[in-house]
Design an enzyme around this catalytic site. Structure first.
Site, PDB file in Angstrom:
ATOM      1  N   ASP A 233      39.713  43.897  25.584  1.00 13.59           N
ATOM      2  CA  ASP A 233      38.908  44.417  26.678  1.00 13.59           C
ATOM      3  C   ASP A 233      37.453  44.193  26.255  1.00 13.59           C
ATOM      4  O   ASP A 233      37.151  43.999  25.073  1.00 13.59           O
ATOM      5  CB  ASP A 233      39.191  45.894  26.964  1.00 13.59           C
ATOM      6  CG  ASP A 233      38.667  46.290  28.353  1.00 13.59           C
ATOM      7  OD1 ASP A 233      37.897  45.506  28.952  1.00 13.59           O
ATOM      8  OD2 ASP A 233      39.015  47.385  28.839  1.00 13.59           O
TER       9      ASP A 233
HETATM   10  C1  BGC Z   1      37.180  46.889  31.851  1.00 11.72           C
HETATM   11  C2  BGC Z   1      38.179  45.776  32.143  1.00 11.72           C
HETATM   12  C3  BGC Z   1      37.442  44.605  32.742  1.00 11.72           C
HETATM   13  C4  BGC Z   1      36.377  44.151  31.785  1.00 11.72           C
HETATM   14  C5  BGC Z   1      35.577  42.966  32.274  1.00 11.72           C
HETATM   15  C6  BGC Z   1      36.024  46.401  31.041  1.00 11.72           C
HETATM   16  O1  BGC Z   1      35.039  47.384  30.951  1.00 11.72           O
HETATM   17  O2  BGC Z   1      37.829  47.940  31.174  1.00 11.72           O
HETATM   18  O3  BGC Z   1      39.168  46.241  33.010  1.00 11.72           O
HETATM   19  O4  BGC Z   1      38.352  43.583  33.036  1.00 11.72           O
HETATM   20  O5  BGC Z   1      35.472  45.220  31.569  1.00 11.72           O
HETATM   21  O6  BGC Z   1      34.752  43.326  33.326  1.00 11.72           O
END
Ligand code: BGC
Length: 767
Positions: A233
């Site tokens: 993530d």
């Molecule tokens: C989120 C993800 C997301 C990623 C990219 C993160 O903060 O938890 O779900 O895909 O950012 O934007």
């Protein structure tokens, strides 16, 4: 399509530095290119219910905006459809848009379990139930990947809250992980073979998901056979080398100059085996290769016609939204509205004019168009019907605006029916923080009571991404239509449902409790001091409410229709055997539309093991299927297939799934509390034996098929043939039966001494 990259030979040509660079992105949304070897960068983009392709580097949480894309219903809505076909179609359409925007991997779906209704991101998740999450997630991934675009199943694992999400340790016992929090991931991985899995921010049992070898390698790859890439993530990596060793292939966004340098240094110093790095690099290259090959495969059409048809996708978004709404109540069949010329319908609520249809954070889509429910309703009703509007309250304010409320109440009094559009303001639900309560804003609930006093024909249409409390106001509403956050087609869908052009067929994928305090996670959410203890264990959602027999506002699986359904002819056929894992139970039942309108029913199959020797939920969803649109009088036979695992629990002691022989109840019905037909099956399974050692209790020795005989023989009988010592005293066995046998050697007169125990253990494991 043949491979575009020769991964094996590239591995030989890449320098150590280049390999390290491939394990990080090159910018916020791209993998690293190696131009000298013809390795291109590929693009990733959020998110589950629509594309959020940011121009240039972007800024993560969407402040800089993104290219227009269709905003489909969020997972809170899609989950309520209980319809994998629909999820597949949304995935496909998303894939088409991704291709048109040059995106290779879409960062979704999110299949985390809704452990608490307070989780700020529940609108991005499907259900409190792992089967619903897994089945819909898998279908979504299949649809998306059919277009030659990869999915990133997230957030693996146990990311069930936003509070302290980058540091908190989700402390969850293994049975609960295996039965509740992991099966959705397991299903998607094994059935839909996603190109990537995104690891969560949080720790699981003290170890960051990004560094958790058990999650990333032992379970994901070794047990489930995942052959794709694990991406972090965004910002989940803290120790790049430890993460790589645990099985995390790609760090996003890249900590350039730090993480790559750490990898190079670790290989040079011998801390990291270069073979581990090579595997991660190979997975990155396979992903790039897959992207190149599948994009070519998916489409001559895509290449020739890179634009997507925004009209077609809007129509899809609208029709999907209509399939997701849940009709919670409908007293006196107030819905569908059947206004005729001369009638006035009072539409109340700012949400009718300013719709709320998605949540905030990384999933926020810039929609291609949005029509509000007010305009859509005006367009949908027959000529001569007046749709009058009063905003009634301001969004984002909680104090009542007396003037707005008085105007709305006056209008309600003049109308034949009132439709109030209520919901949560944007600020209440978002990625990044959890809610602190379940209530609708007070200015809305106060207004409901006044509207009902002015006109009892009150319909409430709800827009919210997670459960709200209904129990303090719902008595005022004759009908309630829960639309969730249903995407850019939400307004049109609401109009279709209100006037009966569509028949509600959504069902609750999460329980609506009477009060927050009843939620099983209540005492352990969101934890403190860096830990959240999943103290409710497997009793999540309806599993907990039903175990405690707690009254709820509306149970899991509930949802009304404008027609009625009858369930008949429940059958079951057992084949195979539990012993060799081939057991199958085929279950059928017939569902017939006994009402006046065409409609669809969601048939739910629950399984219970009332004779279980361990604590199990009173019933668990193990199958569900949505009927076709059934005309009045039409029936459909539904078939479900249960396997051993569907009847089993995960035994921590045996470290495997265990099926206990005996009676199981199978029930089909329309919610976890509306079981229409029930039957009992007898399943034979090998008896469970515990491992016998000195710490096994007297009772365990006596219950053991071999141990019991050995113990009886060792203690022996007296001259009258009666068992000696402890075995002759049933009352005493009750009292000290739970003592380990090696402890009993210190108790005189029982017939068990050191020599007896040594003898018994020797007989069990003869040299
Ligand atoms: C989120 C993800 C997301 C990623 C990219 C993160 O903060 O938890 O779900 O895909 O950012 O934007």
């Amino acid at each position: 399509m043949p491979a575009q990259l020769n991964v094996a030979s590239l591995l030989g040509e890449l320098t150590l530095e280049e390999k390290a660079s491939l394990c990080l992105g090159s910018d916020f949304w791209h993998t690293a290119p190696i131009p000298r070897l013809g390795i291109p960068a590929i693009a990733m983009s959020d998110g589950p219910h629509g594309l959020r392709k940011q121009p240039d580097e972007g800024d993560h949480v969407g402040i800089s905006g993104s290219l227009p894309a269709t905003c489909f219903p969020t997972a809170s809505a899609l989950g309520s459809s209980f319809d994998p076909e629909l999820a597949r179609r949304v995935g496909e359409a998303l894939g088409v848009e991704a291709r048109a925007q040059g995106v290779t991997v879409v960062l979704g779906p999110g299949i985390n379990i809704k452990r608490s209704p307070l989780c700020g991101r529940n609108f991005e998740y499907f259900s409190e139930d792992p089967l619903v999450s897994g089945v819909l997630g898998a279908a979504f991934v299949e649809g998306l990947q059919r277009q030659g675009v990869g999915a990133s199943v997230k957030h693996y694992a146990a990311n069930n809250q936003e509070t302290d999400r980058l540091r908190v340790s989700a402390d969850v016992d293994e049975r609960t992980l295996r039965e509740i929090y992991l099966p959705g991931f397991e299903r998607v991985v094994t059935q839909a073979r996603p190109w990537t899995v995104m690891c969560a921010y949080n720790k699981v049992n003290g170890v960051y998901a990004s560094e958790n070898r058990w999650l990333l390698t032992e379970l994901l790859r070794d047990e489930w056979g995942f052959d794709g890439l694990v991406v972090s993530d965004w910002g989940a990596v803290h120790d790049r080398v430890a993460a790589l060793a645990a099985g995390l292939d790609l760090e996003m966004p890249p900590n350039l100059g730090v993480s790559d340098a750490a990898i190079v240094a670790a290989v040079r110093s011998g801390e990291l085996d270069e073979a581990v790095l090579d595997w991660a690099v190979a997975r990155v290259l396979w992903l790039v290769d897959r992207a190149l090959s599948d994009a070519v495969d998916a489409g001559a059409e895509a290449v020739a016609q890179p634009e997507f048809d925004a009209n077609v996708h809007h129509a899809l978004a609208r029709s999907v939204a209509a399939e997701c709404a849940v009709l919670l109540k409908n007293d006196g069949d107030l819905l569908p509205l059947q206004p005729s010329a001369g009638d006035t319908v009072a539409v109340i609520g700012e949400f009718a004019r300013t719709p709320r249809y998605q949540g905030a954070g990384s999933s926020q889509v810039n929609p291609t168009r949005v029509y509000n429910a007010l305009d859509e309703l005006r367009a949908a009703v027959p000529g001569g019907v007046e749709i009058a509007f009063a905003p009634g309250f301001g969004i984002g304010t909680t104090t009542a605006d007396d003037e707005l409320a008085a105007e709305a109440v006056a209008l309600a009094g003049l109308a034949s029916v009132v439709v109030a559009f209520l919901g949560l303001p944007d600020a209440d639900e978002s990625e990044g923080f959890d809610r602190s309560h379940l209530d609708l804003p007070a200015n809305q609930t106060a207004l409901v009571a006044r509207l009902a006093a002015a006109n009892p024909n009150l319909v409430v249409v709800l827009a919210n991404g997670s459960a709200v409390r209904l129990s303090d106001w719902e008595q005022h509403a004759a009908a309630i239509l829960e639309c969730w956050l249903s995407g850019q087609g939400a307004g049109g869908a609401a109009a279709d449902l209100l006037i009966g052009a569509a028949n509600p067929s959504g069902r609750l994928a999460e329980t609506l409790p009477l009060r927050l305090e009843d939620n099983p996670s209540y005492l352990n959410f969101p934890g403190e001091h860096g830990h959240v203890r999943y103290g409710e264990g497997v009793f999540v959602g309806y599993r907990g409410y039903d175990a405690l027999d707690l009254p709820v506002s509306y149970p899991f699986g509930h949802g009304l229709s404008y027609t009625d359904f009858e369930y008949t002819d429940l059958t079951n056929t057992l084949t195979g055997s539990a012993e060799d894992g081939t057991l199958t139970v085929a279950v059928t039942c017939t569902v017939t539309n006994t009402g006046q309108r065409a409609g669809k029913e969601v048939v739910q199959l629950y399984v219970a093991d009332p004779e279980s020797t361990i604590a199990r939920p009173p019933r668990e969803l193990k199958g569900f299927a949505k009927t076709a649109t059934l005309a009045p009088g039409e029936g459909q036979t539904m078939t479900f297939r249960l396997r051993s695992r569907d009847l089993s629990y995960f035994s921590v002691r045996q470290h495997r799934w265990v099926l206990e022989g005996g009676a199981f109840q199978l029930a089909v019905g329309a919610s976890s509390r509306d079981l229409r037909l029930t039957t009992t099956i007898e399943v034979s399974a090998p008896p469970l034996t515990v491992h016998l050692d000195g710490m096994a209790t007297l009772e365990e020795w006596l219950a053991h098929p071999v141990g019991s005989g050995l113990l009886r023989e060792a203690i022996g009988v007296d001259e009258h043939g009666r068992p000696r010592g402890i075995l002759g005293d049933d009352e005493l066995i009750k009292v000290i039966g739970n003592f380990p046998i090696s402890t009993l050697v210190a108790f005189p007169g029982l017939g068990i001494d050191h020599a007896t125990v040594d003898h018994l253990l020797g007989r069990l494991s003869p040299r």
